[in-house]
Write a protein that holds these residues in place. Structure first.
Motif, mmCIF file in Angstrom:
data_model
loop_
_atom_site.group_PDB
_atom_site.id
_atom_site.type_symbol
_atom_site.label_atom_id
_atom_site.label_comp_id
_atom_site.label_asym_id
_atom_site.label_seq_id
_atom_site.Cartn_x
_atom_site.Cartn_y
_atom_site.Cartn_z
ATOM 1 N N THR A 118 -98.676 -111.872 122.222
ATOM 2 C CA THR A 118 -97.514 -111.965 123.118
ATOM 3 C C THR A 118 -97.888 -111.744 124.590
ATOM 4 O O THR A 118 -97.046 -111.890 125.469
ATOM 5 N N ASN B 81 -80.810 -108.917 137.073
ATOM 6 C CA ASN B 81 -80.690 -108.477 135.679
ATOM 7 C C ASN B 81 -82.058 -108.308 135.003
ATOM 8 O O ASN B 81 -82.141 -108.186 133.799
ATOM 9 N N GLU C 152 -84.987 -117.355 129.496
ATOM 10 C CA GLU C 152 -83.558 -117.219 129.786
ATOM 11 C C GLU C 152 -82.850 -118.574 129.751
ATOM 12 O O GLU C 152 -81.767 -118.716 129.183
ATOM 13 N N LYS D 101 -93.925 -105.152 124.420
ATOM 14 C CA LYS D 101 -92.532 -105.553 124.208
ATOM 15 C C LYS D 101 -92.302 -105.628 122.700
ATOM 16 O O LYS D 101 -92.859 -106.502 122.042
ATOM 17 N N LEU E 181 -84.530 -103.324 122.769
ATOM 18 C CA LEU E 181 -83.272 -102.637 122.493
ATOM 19 C C LEU E 181 -83.416 -101.114 122.644
ATOM 20 O O LEU E 181 -82.509 -100.366 122.322
ATOM 21 N N ILE F 267 -94.770 -103.917 114.854
ATOM 22 C CA ILE F 267 -94.129 -103.644 116.145
ATOM 23 C C ILE F 267 -94.218 -104.853 117.083
ATOM 24 O O ILE F 267 -93.352 -105.066 117.914
ATOM 25 N N ARG G 257 -94.707 -106.811 133.175
ATOM 26 C CA ARG G 257 -95.500 -107.758 132.387
ATOM 27 C C ARG G 257 -95.628 -109.122 133.057
ATOM 28 O O ARG G 257 -96.708 -109.683 133.137
ATOM 29 N N PRO H 238 -93.617 -108.620 117.606
ATOM 30 C CA PRO H 238 -92.935 -109.727 116.921
ATOM 31 C C PRO H 238 -93.856 -110.940 116.751
ATOM 32 O O PRO H 238 -94.895 -111.037 117.405
ATOM 33 N N ARG I 189 -84.956 -110.803 139.700
ATOM 34 C CA ARG I 189 -83.557 -111.145 139.462
ATOM 35 C C ARG I 189 -82.795 -109.835 139.251
ATOM 36 O O ARG I 189 -83.359 -108.872 138.724
#
Lengths: 769, 161
Positions: A28, B20, A108, B38, B42, A198, B28, A200, B18
């Protein structure tokens, strides 16, 4: 104990410095120039026909690079049964199934674009329960089952939801029951659970102008992934390159393809590198679970405490797609009668399709479910007959020369010593500690056996350079279990060099040699053997150079302390001076090659499950637990676990301790509270908080006991595997301890306070003070 | 976009973010500090733990704009004077690391503990990492390492109860 200097010691893991400093780049963490980001639009229906799918609005959004549906990537895959589409075509079969996907300039934008995809479904009848799925009137998850390509292991039955079955028939089980003084039958269940690695799942896919595909993936099997992609896309193997960077945990969950099909489909369409990473909710709702199980066991026992006959009926819920389910069924069912010497055994296993998130391997390949059943059942027999659970097990347990359910005469077995060590360590037979009022303490024990099925093949290449250092090319996967350190130790052992002088390369199918996948606790045994063979090949080549230089026979040379020593001559050559000094040879690099194949495995007879050599090797263990139960709330607190494991020979002692302690914590969560709750096909607790992974605050004392009394004649230095069996007996040991404390028996995992409290109430235990 | 100033591992940084955007993503993606991991976004797993003004926080739950003018320490900033931090040394030596994905977060939670409590008990150590999930290991080797790295460990004391 073998006569070794590096093997069998504790060395710091060779992969730990980069991980302690944050330097190690996990999958990742990787970024490829020009990369875009993919997100998946998933089914909200458990079983439905796709009537309309409109992605045109999403395609028009600024920043969106490509949108794909099943029509863009009409490929299917499956190592067992080729039943799973890259993206759903016509029908969806579980909530969370990929229906479409978007690639965009950032995550996003891709995520936002999902809101602009429109789908209309026509619901189809769905089936969520395995027993219902097996009824003749059940809706079919795969009406076209007959048309799928399949491998040699699964036995799907077209026109039903039976994905695969398995059987063992040894002796005459009915006659055995008729002859027995007592017959017991009990039923057990386990829920689906999650791997909860841990990091993903993540993959990046990139096509070049020749149609060659490169995939970076945190996969447990770079070569398997290469094969699956090649087969499903219909492109030759050499045009698929899989690079496996370090990744954060696998536990069997990174064998199936969760992100690769979508990344490949998007990359194919937009011709840019596409990265897809799952979020945690997708990990729970749309990756792979452990199979939920329902296991019924019946045993005939004689007055003298011998088990005469055992019949097991095991049903695994494999969800909407087969994935590796048929293999989980076989590898779990093969030892479903336990580590016991029983003359009459009948085992029926079934792996059944339902409209749920697919199930697969999860640290134990079906063995945790089976051990939960037979070790709870064994304890129930003892309690009913008033027999000591340790003595009863020792009376029936497999020993060298005994015969298992496959009719194989077993060797290198130390499960009896594991049972003894676990019993001793927990204070078996000692008076119970009195505790505060309203609480009760108890002890429990469980023994287990697990197959590493095979046959499997591992290749290793070692490159020895002018500085006397070694680069190991290995495709077996380091996922936290410590394989790279095992490889380095073996090379160091054979060449008399330091562990730090060996580096291990991450798998890359363009460079590292074949090793299909890292599962089933096979790597120390298979890759370890291949490493030893490669190191010996290298040693032979080095010895021939040194022998020539010193004018001595090769056989007189000893490799020790970084030198090649000529016994008797009083001369030696530093390993760092072997190359680069000679006159007549290529002197820049030597390449050692090693291969190991467990090709001595004789396939099981399809009708009887009998074979003289059914598996690559067996692993054995026993664990004991001491618990304290709150009689008011039903809360179970585990105070101590003693975990005794027959490893044959430890390669890294520290690594064995890590695996044992880590495996016990892993399994304690599954014993006490972990479960993926699925209602009408929907996962309703898809976060780590709601699912509740075991934390440091929950962790009891865990005593690892490494048993090395029974080295395996074919294992490297006598080693067997360890990674999965550390999790398999824990739940039964805990439940047996809960019974010992309270007299109540829970037969379906996990042992939640609600369940224990209800059982205490039903049993009339005084729960109010 | 908003421009914020903050100190990361002792260096002044100015970043456009940004409104948000989380501190985790800024570290990162914008600063290239991928040592901070990551895991869930949550606040459940603790893999993204960093120190913000000396206190451990889940950087996935902190908006970057709220960290403006703050002092951030990530795993990349733990090593001192060219050598590893005692916690890093002990993590390696005591086998606290397996897949290692939880390790950066663990290290920072423990750094915060040792900064305020140089002689932690076993219970304090286990409590300090109770918000950092590890799925490979059994937590005990992490606690062994923390205690060895603590002042108690340096003095040769053994407070493992």
């Amino acid at each position: 104990m073998s006569n070794t200097s590096v093997v069998g010691t504790s060395v710091p893991r060779i992969d730990s410095a980069g991980k302690a400093t944050g330097e190690t780049k996990y999958v990742t963490d990787i970024s490829v120039p020009g990369m875009v980001h993919g997100k998946v639009f998933r089914s909200t229906e458990a079983h439905a026909r796709i009537v309309r799918l409109d992605v045109s609005d999403a395609e028009r959004l600024p920043g969106v690079v490509a949108v794909v549906t099943g029509a863009d990537a009409p490929y299917s895959y499956g190592r067992m049964v080729e039943d799973e589409p890259f993206l759903a075509r016509e029908v969806v079969r579980y909530i969370g199934e990929p229906v479409a996907a978007v690639a965009a300039v950032d995550e996003e934008t891709a995520e936002a674009a999902l809101d602009h995809i429109y789908v209309e479904y026509e619901p189809l009848p769905a089936v969520f329960d395995v027993e219902e799925a097996l009824s003749p009137t059940a809706p079919l998850v795969h009406p076209q089952l007959e048309s799928y390509r399949k491998g040699p292991i699964p036995t799907p039955v077209p026109g039903t939801n039976m994905c695969s079955s398995f059987r063992i028939r040894k002796g005459d089980v009915d006659a055995g029951f008729a002859r027995s003084d007592f017959v017991f039958e009990h039923r057990f269940a386990t829920p689906p659970i999650q791997h909860c690695y841990i990091e993903p799942c993540c993959a990046i896919a990139e096509y070049d102008c020749t149609g060659a595909l490169t995939v970076w993936s945190g996969t447990q099997g770079a070569h398997l992934l290469q094969q699956l992609l090649s087969a499903s896309l219909g492109i030759p193997l050499y045009k698929v390159r899989v690079i496996q960077p370090p990744y954060g945990g696998g536990f069997g969950g990174k064998v199936p393809m969760h992100v690769e099909p979508v990344a490949v489909a998007l990359a194919l369409k937009c011709r840019r590198p596409v990265r897809v990473v799952l979020n945690r909710e997708e990990e729970f709702a749309a990756s792979t679970t452990r199979h939920a199980s329902v296991v019924t066991i019946k045993s005939g026992v004689n007055r003298d405490g011998r088990i005469i006959a055992r019949k097991v009926d095991a049903v695994l819920d494999t969800g909407a797609y087969a994935r590796i389910g048929p293999l989980v069924l076989r590898n779990g069912s093969i030892a479903a009668s336990g580590p016991y010497d029983i003359p009459n055994v009948w085992i029926d296993g079934a792996c059944v399709y339902t409209n749920k998130v697919p199930a697969g391997a999860l640290r134990g390949f079906g063995t945790p479910q089976m051990t939960w059943a037979y070790e709870s059942h064994t304890d129930m027999i003892c309690r009913e007959l008033g027999l000591d659970p340790v003595e009863f097990r020792l009376k029936n347990v497999l020993r060298d020369g005994g015969e298992n359910a496959n009719g194989e005469k077993v060797r290198h077995v130390a499960v009896d010593r594991c049972i003894e060590a676990a019993a001793k360590g927990i204070g078996w037979g000692e008076p119970k500690v009195t505790t505060s009022p309203g609480k009760a303490r108890g002890r429990g024990i469980a023994a287990t056996v697990k197959a590493c099925a095979g046959p499997a093949e591992s290749l290793v290449v070692l490159r020895f350079n002018r500085n006397g250092r070694v680069r190991a090319l290995v495709s077996a996967s380091e996922m936290g279990q410590g394989l790279h350190t095992v490889v380095a130790q073996i090379v160091a052992e054979e060449l008399g060099i330091h562990v730090d002088d060996v580096r291990v390369t991450q798998p890359d199918t363009d460079f590292t040699p074949f090793d299909e996948l890292t599962t089933a606790s096979k790597a120390t045994f298979h890759t370890g053997n291949a490493t030893r063979a490669a190191a010996r090949d290298l040693r032979h080549q080095i010895a021939s150079i040194v022998a020539e230089r010193l004018g001595v026979p090769q056989e007189t040379l000893r490799f020790e302390g970084g030198r090649v020593i000529a016994e008797g001559l009083g001369e030696s050559v530093a390993i760092t001076d072997v190359l680069g000094k000679g006159k007549h040879r290529a002197t820049n690099e030597l390449v050692g090659r090693g291969m190991f194949a467990s090709d001595y495995v004789i396939p099981l007879d399809r009708e009887t499950g009998q074979s003289e050599a059914p598996v690559a090797f067996w692993m054995y263990a026993a664990q004991s637990a001491e618990v304290e139960v709150d009689l008011e709330t039903g809360d179970v607190r585990v105070l101590r676990v003693v975990a005794a494991h027959d490893v044959g020979q430890a390669i890294s002692r520290l690594g064995c301790e890590q695996q044992i302690q880590g495996g016990v914590v892993f399994a304690l969560g599954q014993s006490l509270w972990e479960q993926t709750i699925v209602r009408e096909g929907r996962v309703v607790n898809p976060t780590l908080l709601d699912y509740k992974v075991f934390t440091s605050a929950d962790t009891p004392e865990i005593v690892p006991v490494i048993v090395e009394d029974a080295p395996h004649s074919l294992g490297p230095y006598g080693a067997k595997g360890l990674g999965e069996i550390v999790t398999t007996p824990t739940a039964a040991a805990v439940a047996n301890a809960v019974f010992d404390a309270t007299g109540v028996r829970i037969t379906d995992l996990p042992l939640t306070p609600e369940k224990v409290r209800a059982a205490l109430k039903a049993a009339g235990t005084k729960t109010t003070l | 976009m908003v421009t914020i100033r903050l100190r990361v591992n002792g260096k002044a940084r100015e970043v456009s973010v940004r409104p948000n955007e989380t501190l985790l993503d800024v570290l990162r993606e914008r600063l290239g500090l991928t040592g901070t991991k990551k895991g869930c976004v949550l606040g459940d797993c603790g893999a993204c733990t960093v120190l913000l003004d000396g206190k451990p926080v889940n950087s996935c739950l902190v908006l970057a704009v709220d960290a403006a003018h703050g002092e951030v320490l990530t795993v990349e900033g733990l090593a001192e004077n060219g050598g590893l931090h005692p916690l890093q040394e002990a993590f390696i030596r005591y086998g606290a690391i397996q897949c290692g994905y939880c390790s950066p977060g663990m290290l920072l939670s423990l750094k915060a503990l040792l900064d305020r409590e140089p002689y932690p008990t076993r219970e304090q150590v286990m409590s300090a990492i109770s918000g950092n999930l590890c799925r490979c290991g059994g937590y005990h080797k992490i606690a062994d390492a923390a205690q060895a790295a603590s002042s108690a460990g340096e003095r040769g004391g053994d407070d493992r109860s």
